[in-house]
Design an enzyme around this catalytic site. Structure first.
Site, PDB file in Angstrom:
ATOM      1  N   CYS A  93       0.663  -1.309   0.135  1.00 23.85           N
ATOM      2  CA  CYS A  93      -0.542   0.075   0.257  1.00 23.85           C
ATOM      3  C   CYS A  93       0.892   1.217   0.191  1.00 23.85           C
ATOM      4  O   CYS A  93       1.235   1.615  -1.006  1.00 23.85           O
ATOM      5  CB  CYS A  93      -1.117  -0.141   1.176  1.00 23.85           C
ATOM      6  SG  CYS A  93      -2.094   0.968   0.855  1.00 23.85           S
ATOM      7  N   HIS A 186      -4.270  -5.617   0.855  1.00 23.56           N
ATOM      8  CA  HIS A 186      -3.458  -6.020   2.658  1.00 23.56           C
ATOM      9  C   HIS A 186      -2.730  -7.623   2.372  1.00 23.56           C
ATOM     10  O   HIS A 186      -4.334  -7.653   2.790  1.00 23.56           O
ATOM     11  CB  HIS A 186      -3.739  -4.679   3.376  1.00 23.56           C
ATOM     12  CG  HIS A 186      -3.712  -3.827   3.644  1.00 23.56           C
ATOM     13  ND1 HIS A 186      -2.212  -2.960   4.623  1.00 23.56           N
ATOM     14  CD2 HIS A 186      -4.065  -2.592   2.980  1.00 23.56           C
ATOM     15  CE1 HIS A 186      -2.632  -1.676   4.525  1.00 23.56           C
ATOM     16  NE2 HIS A 186      -3.908  -1.019   3.453  1.00 23.56           N
ATOM     17  N   GLU A 188      -1.047  -8.879   5.134  1.00 24.69           N
ATOM     18  CA  GLU A 188      -1.483  -9.674   6.034  1.00 24.69           C
ATOM     19  C   GLU A 188      -2.964  -9.799   7.113  1.00 24.69           C
ATOM     20  O   GLU A 188      -2.914 -10.070   7.685  1.00 24.69           O
ATOM     21  CB  GLU A 188      -0.354  -7.928   7.019  1.00 24.69           C
ATOM     22  CG  GLU A 188      -1.694  -6.906   7.894  1.00 24.69           C
ATOM     23  CD  GLU A 188      -1.102  -6.053   5.689  1.00 24.69           C
ATOM     24  OE1 GLU A 188      -0.775  -7.069   4.711  1.00 24.69           O
ATOM     25  OE2 GLU A 188      -0.960  -4.532   5.816  1.00 24.69           O
ATOM     26  N   SER A 241       5.810 -12.656  39.657  1.00 24.57           N
ATOM     27  CA  SER A 241       4.307 -13.138  39.828  1.00 24.57           C
ATOM     28  C   SER A 241       3.776 -14.026  39.846  1.00 24.57           C
ATOM     29  O   SER A 241       2.341 -14.388  40.558  1.00 24.57           O
ATOM     30  CB  SER A 241       3.663 -11.392  39.383  1.00 24.57           C
ATOM     31  OG  SER A 241       3.696 -12.601  37.680  1.00 24.57           O
ATOM     32  N   SER A 246       6.410 -13.920  33.399  1.00 25.05           N
ATOM     33  CA  SER A 246       7.865 -13.538  34.507  1.00 25.05           C
ATOM     34  C   SER A 246       7.802 -14.662  35.030  1.00 25.05           C
ATOM     35  O   SER A 246       9.425 -15.529  34.918  1.00 25.05           O
ATOM     36  CB  SER A 246       7.615 -13.324  35.752  1.00 25.05           C
ATOM     37  OG  SER A 246       6.202 -14.132  37.120  1.00 25.05           O
ATOM     38  N   ARG A 314      -3.609   2.307  43.117  1.00 30.52           N
ATOM     39  CA  ARG A 314      -3.257   2.003  42.017  1.00 30.52           C
ATOM     40  C   ARG A 314      -1.494   2.338  41.670  1.00 30.52           C
ATOM     41  O   ARG A 314      -0.184   1.706  42.081  1.00 30.52           O
ATOM     42  CB  ARG A 314      -3.184   2.256  39.863  1.00 30.52           C
ATOM     43  CG  ARG A 314      -3.749   1.180  39.694  1.00 30.52           C
ATOM     44  CD  ARG A 314      -4.280   1.428  38.311  1.00 30.52           C
ATOM     45  NE  ARG A 314      -5.588   0.642  37.678  1.00 30.52           N
ATOM     46  CZ  ARG A 314      -5.433  -0.095  37.594  1.00 30.52           C
ATOM     47  NH1 ARG A 314      -3.839  -0.438  37.047  1.00 30.52           N
ATOM     48  NH2 ARG A 314      -6.230  -0.744  37.013  1.00 30.52           N
TER      49      ARG A 314
HETATM   50  N1  LIG Z   1       3.008 -10.242  42.937  1.00 33.49           N
HETATM   51  C1  LIG Z   1       4.440  -9.705  42.497  1.00 33.49           C
HETATM   52  N2  LIG Z   1       5.489  -9.671  43.167  1.00 33.49           N
HETATM   53  C2  LIG Z   1       6.989 -10.378  41.965  1.00 33.49           C
HETATM   54  N3  LIG Z   1       6.490  -9.471  41.280  1.00 33.49           N
HETATM   55  C3  LIG Z   1       5.177  -9.101  41.067  1.00 33.49           C
HETATM   56  C4  LIG Z   1       4.202  -8.804  41.088  1.00 33.49           C
HETATM   57  N4  LIG Z   1       3.162  -8.901  40.616  1.00 33.49           N
HETATM   58  C5  LIG Z   1       3.519  -8.038  39.189  1.00 33.49           C
HETATM   59  N5  LIG Z   1       5.294  -7.925  39.419  1.00 33.49           N
HETATM   60  C6  LIG Z   1       6.119  -8.064  38.379  1.00 33.49           C
HETATM   61  O1  LIG Z   1       5.520  -7.205  37.791  1.00 33.49           O
HETATM   62  C7  LIG Z   1       5.435  -8.131  35.767  1.00 33.49           C
HETATM   63  C8  LIG Z   1       4.085  -6.968  35.259  1.00 33.49           C
HETATM   64  O2  LIG Z   1       2.891  -8.056  35.666  1.00 33.49           O
HETATM   65  P1  LIG Z   1       1.889  -8.558  34.547  1.00 33.49           P
HETATM   66  O3  LIG Z   1       0.641  -8.813  34.833  1.00 33.49           O
HETATM   67  O4  LIG Z   1       1.791  -8.083  33.254  1.00 33.49           O
HETATM   68  O5  LIG Z   1       2.894 -10.077  34.112  1.00 33.49           O
HETATM   69  P2  LIG Z   1       3.068 -11.298  34.518  1.00 33.49           P
HETATM   70  O6  LIG Z   1       2.281 -11.620  35.952  1.00 33.49           O
HETATM   71  O7  LIG Z   1       4.415 -11.799  34.595  1.00 33.49           O
HETATM   72  O8  LIG Z   1       2.114 -12.068  33.183  1.00 33.49           O
HETATM   73  P3  LIG Z   1       0.058 -11.794  33.197  1.00 33.49           P
HETATM   74  O9  LIG Z   1       0.448 -11.206  32.929  1.00 33.49           O
HETATM   75  O10 LIG Z   1       0.383 -13.590  32.792  1.00 33.49           O
HETATM   76  O11 LIG Z   1      -0.079 -11.755  34.284  1.00 33.49           O
HETATM   77  C9  LIG Z   1       5.580  -9.044  36.382  1.00 33.49           C
HETATM   78  O12 LIG Z   1       6.387  -9.717  35.305  1.00 33.49           O
HETATM   79  C10 LIG Z   1       7.085  -9.196  37.708  1.00 33.49           C
HETATM   80  O13 LIG Z   1       8.133  -9.002  36.733  1.00 33.49           O
HETATM   81  O1  LIG Z   2       0.014  -5.843  35.507  1.00 33.68           O
HETATM   82  C1  LIG Z   2      -0.710  -4.838  35.677  1.00 33.68           C
HETATM   83  N1  LIG Z   2      -0.938  -4.345  35.602  1.00 33.68           N
HETATM   84  C2  LIG Z   2      -1.997  -3.410  35.799  1.00 33.68           C
HETATM   85  O2  LIG Z   2      -1.756  -1.905  37.013  1.00 33.68           O
HETATM   86  C3  LIG Z   2      -3.366  -3.677  34.632  1.00 33.68           C
HETATM   87  N2  LIG Z   2      -3.766  -3.070  35.039  1.00 33.68           N
HETATM   88  C4  LIG Z   2      -4.956  -3.825  33.585  1.00 33.68           C
HETATM   89  N3  LIG Z   2      -4.355  -4.978  33.897  1.00 33.68           N
HETATM   90  C5  LIG Z   2      -4.765  -5.632  33.114  1.00 33.68           C
HETATM   91  O3  LIG Z   2      -4.602  -5.562  31.208  1.00 33.68           O
HETATM   92  C6  LIG Z   2      -4.971  -5.928  30.954  1.00 33.68           C
HETATM   93  C7  LIG Z   2      -6.651  -5.020  30.332  1.00 33.68           C
HETATM   94  O4  LIG Z   2      -7.261  -4.595  31.145  1.00 33.68           O
HETATM   95  P1  LIG Z   2      -8.189  -3.416  31.531  1.00 33.68           P
HETATM   96  O5  LIG Z   2      -8.945  -3.903  29.965  1.00 33.68           O
HETATM   97  O6  LIG Z   2      -8.722  -2.946  32.636  1.00 33.68           O
HETATM   98  O7  LIG Z   2      -7.553  -1.809  30.873  1.00 33.68           O
HETATM   99  C8  LIG Z   2      -6.528  -7.216  31.806  1.00 33.68           C
HETATM  100  O8  LIG Z   2      -5.303  -8.203  31.430  1.00 33.68           O
HETATM  101  C9  LIG Z   2      -6.159  -6.802  32.951  1.00 33.68           C
HETATM  102  O9  LIG Z   2      -6.169  -7.451  34.204  1.00 33.68           O
HETATM  103  C10 LIG Z   2      -3.267  -4.798  34.189  1.00 33.68           C
HETATM  104  N4  LIG Z   2      -1.768  -5.460  34.329  1.00 33.68           N
HETATM  105  N1  LIG Z   3      -3.345   1.692   4.018  1.00 30.22           N
HETATM  106  C1  LIG Z   3      -2.069   2.248   3.377  1.00 30.22           C
HETATM  107  O1  LIG Z   3      -1.003   2.208   3.424  1.00 30.22           O
HETATM  108  C2  LIG Z   3      -3.178   3.902   2.879  1.00 30.22           C
HETATM  109  C3  LIG Z   3      -1.677   4.678   2.148  1.00 30.22           C
HETATM  110  C4  LIG Z   3      -2.240   6.135   1.688  1.00 30.22           C
HETATM  111  N2  LIG Z   3      -2.951   6.360   3.018  1.00 30.22           N
HETATM  112  C5  LIG Z   3      -3.377   5.621   0.264  1.00 30.22           C
HETATM  113  O2  LIG Z   3      -4.944   5.952   1.134  1.00 30.22           O
HETATM  114  O3  LIG Z   3      -3.652   5.932  -0.635  1.00 30.22           O
HETATM  115 MG   LIG Z   4       0.459 -11.256  36.254  1.00 34.23          MG
END
Ligand SMILES: Nc1ncnc2c1ncn2[C@@H]1O[C@H](COP(=O)(O)OP(=O)(O)OP(=O)(O)O)[C@@H](O)[C@H]1O
Ligand SMILES: O=c1[nH]c(=O)c2[nH+]cn([C@@H]3O[C@H](COP(=O)(O)O)[C@@H](O)[C@H]3O)c2[nH]1
Ligand SMILES: NC(=O)CC[C@H](N)C(=O)O
Ligand SMILES: [Mg+2]
Length: 537
Positions: A93, A186, A188, A241, A246, A314
């Site tokens: 494109c 496209h 993809e 976690s 992780s 948070r």
């Molecule tokens: N209770 C916890 N203790 C230690 N590290 C944590 C904890 N909660 C979150 N983390 C850290 O924060 C990161 C981000 O959390 P997140 O939930 O996105 O990933 P995850 O837990 O590894 O996988 P998933 O997305 O499947 O839950 C984790 O990979 C981990 O490193």
């Molecule tokens: O590691 C995390 N730290 C966060 O602060 C957090 N907030 C939302 N989520 C996760 O993200 C996805 C989308 O969530 P929402 O639709 O609520 O934004 C869902 O999978 C949520 O569980 C989090 N994960």
């Molecule tokens: N999907 C695209 O890459 C669009 C390219 C360009 N903006 C167009 O309208 O043709």
């Molecule tokens: Mg997690």
């Protein structure tokens, strides 16, 4: 920021790699997904990437689509060195339009924007068999998907038409001397029926990439790579976690450096029922990982006292988490004689893609990690073994590394945990109610075979009271809301529905009301995302 990975071999030096230059199309990451699915490694980089600064030699280059028009004043431009790289190029494109413009053809705005299906007729070129490779195996009319407002009005010198549609005479072009191809549609998106076959023709037949990208081959190479980065004595700390990312990162690290990896699980008081013990057992006893559980439940709950605002919750949890993790890491560092040099993070490729902008690295940098704040103070170097992988690749890797199915297919669980699922003030008592209800919910989902088809499910506790009747007595108790969604990327989500699922929900409701004190009503959240979000706070 330069990482330690600059010093050692990178993934793109170990596999035949296709480079995708991103001009900002909403489908750019899909091109990456599709090519990886073919067993070919590829990387998406912003279109501002200069070929001279590239640390690897790609086997082929794809120029993505874009929301811009090539004649816009601030339109993103391709680095001319791309055309001297001596490798095949496919413009999609905008990519086609940009290549045409650069090479001396012309592009104009169409009378009508074309958005949707179109039928493509392919022309054969017996004199130039190389050109025909792009549509090899595809004959007759091909259904393709278009999304454009501009089109090529004159092909650049040296190019010839290889396919057209009723309205687009230059729907696909190819250079007769050089391996340059351009397509207006496209490939993809799944609406282009033979899109994957076309991409396969390009990367395998034209670029001659080996289909060696698989999680099987990644494991050994990555372990080797980690060993080179960390060296024979270096030590690594990492937050775990119990979530899939992780855990997979931790397992890989453990395979690479054994007990020189120190995992820390922070018990923030808002984890699920028996979660800390279970994760400790799973990672520690079963997988042999050096893991420490840091009990900080009182600290977290103390700081959350009286707080009802979701964002403040948070923030408090995020900051306290960093504080606790840092203190634990410092303790471990002291025990090991100050040997800890690296911090393991489970960053995935979507995080990387979201952090780059097609306008270049300076345009948007998103801080996407709750442990990212550690870096300045701790002077630890980052190590991110999953940085190139998508979630499904991480799950495949987890399986190869021998992680239990239960861990590999775990629903994501947010860092702030149950604190954002207890609406209003978070107290020990409220967390306990949400925790027990959630446990029953997940237990029944698993027992009834729904766990794998649901992307994420949990119970939230609402800060309202409702009237009920139990054992002939009036009750006045709280409400549990059940959430269950299906989604691919967690950016948009649909609720789970269906007759069998509703029967299951009825049984769950009855169990929760009977078994969890303080609850007399259960509701099911039927909002999709958007406009709702997956979490309630
Ligand atoms: N209770 C916890 N203790 C230690 N590290 C944590 C904890 N909660 C979150 N983390 C850290 O924060 C990161 C981000 O959390 P997140 O939930 O996105 O990933 P995850 O837990 O590894 O996988 P998933 O997305 O499947 O839950 C984790 O990979 C981990 O490193
Ligand atoms: O590691 C995390 N730290 C966060 O602060 C957090 N907030 C939302 N989520 C996760 O993200 C996805 C989308 O969530 P929402 O639709 O609520 O934004 C869902 O999978 C949520 O569980 C989090 N994960
Ligand atoms: N999907 C695209 O890459 C669009 C390219 C360009 N903006 C167009 O309208 O043709
Ligand atoms: Mg997690």
């Amino acid at each position: 920021m330069s990482t330690t990975q600059d010093k050692v071999t990178q993934v793109n030096q170990l596999y035949d790699t296709v480079l995708i230059l991103d001009f900002g199309s909403q489908y750019s990451h899909l091109i990456t997904r599709r090519i990886r699915e073919l067993g070919v490694y590829c990387e998406l980089l912003p279109c501002t990437q200069k070929m001279a600064d590239l640390h690897f030699k790609p086997k082929g280059i794809i120029l993505s689509g874009s929301p811009y028009s090539v004649y816009d004043k601030d339109a993103p431009r391709v680095d001319p060195a791309v055309f001297d790289a001596g490798v095949p190029i496919l413009g999609i494109c905008y990519g086609l339009q940009e290549m045409t413009t650069y090479m001396g053809g012309s592009v104009i705005a169409c009378d009508h924007r074309e958005y949707g299906h179109a039928m493509l007729s392919v022309a054969k070129h017996p004199d130039h068999p190389f050109i025909d490779k792009l549509f090899e195996g595809l004959s007759g009319d091909i259904q393709v998907w278009m999304s454009h407002g501009d089109q090529v009005s004159a092909a650049a010198p040296g190019f010839t038409v290889i396919a057209n549609t009723r309205t687009a005479p230059y729907a696909a072009v190819a250079h007769t001397e050089k391996p340059f191809f351009g397509i207006q549609f496209h490939p993809e998106v799944t609406h282009t029926v033979d899109g994957q076959a076309l991409l396969k023709n390009f990367v395998i037949s034209i670029c001659e990439c080996a289909t060696s990208w698989s999680m099987d081959s990644f494991v050994d190479k990555e372990i080797e790579r980690i060993r080179n980065i960390v060296g024979p004595t270096g030590r690594v700390v990492g937050a775990v976690s119990g979530g899939v990312d992780s855990s997979v990162a931790a397992k890989l690290m453990h395979e690479a450096i054994g007990d020189r990896f120190h995992a820390i699980l922070v018990d923030n008081g808002v984890m699920r029922l028996n979660e800390c013990e279970n994760v400790k057992k799973m990672l520690g006893e079963k997988m042999g990982i050096n893991i420490k559980v840091s009990d900080a439940a009182d600290l977290f709950l103390g700081r959350l006292k009286g707080v009802t605002d979701p964002e403040r919750k948070r923030k408090i949890i995020g900051n306290t988490f960093i504080e606790v993790f840092e203190a634990e890491a410092a303790l471990i560092d002291k025990e090991c004689g100050g040997n800890i040099e690296y911090l393991l993070q489970g960053t995935l490729y979507p995080d990387v893609i979201e952090s780059i902008s097609f306008k270049g690295p300076s345009a948007t940098i998103k801080t996407h990690h709750n442990v990212g704040g550690l870096l300045e103070d701790m002077k630890l170097k980052l190590i991110e073994p999953l940085r190139e992988l998508f979630k499904d690749e991480v799950r495949a890797l987890g399986k190869i590394l021998g992680l239990d199915d239960e861990l590999v297919w775990r629903h994501p669980f947010p860092g702030p945990g149950i604190a954002i699922r207890v609406l209003g003030e978070v107290t020990k008592e409220q967390v306990e109610i949400a925790r027990l209800a959630d446990n029953i919910y997940i237990e029944e989902i698993k027992k009834n075979g729904f766990y794998r088809q649901i992307s994420q499910a949990y119970a939230a506790l609402l800060p309202v009271k409702a009237v009920g009747v139990m054992g002939d007595k009036r009750t006045y108790e709280q409400v549990i809301a059940l959430r269950a969604v299906e989604t691919k990327d967690f950016m948009t989500a649909d609720i789970c529905s269906g007759a069998e699922w509703f029967m299951c929900l009825k049984r769950i409701s009855s169990r929760i009301i009977n078994e969890v004190k303080g609850v007399n009503r259960v509701v099911y959240d039927i909002s999709s995302k958007p406009p709702a979000t997956i979490e309630w706070e």
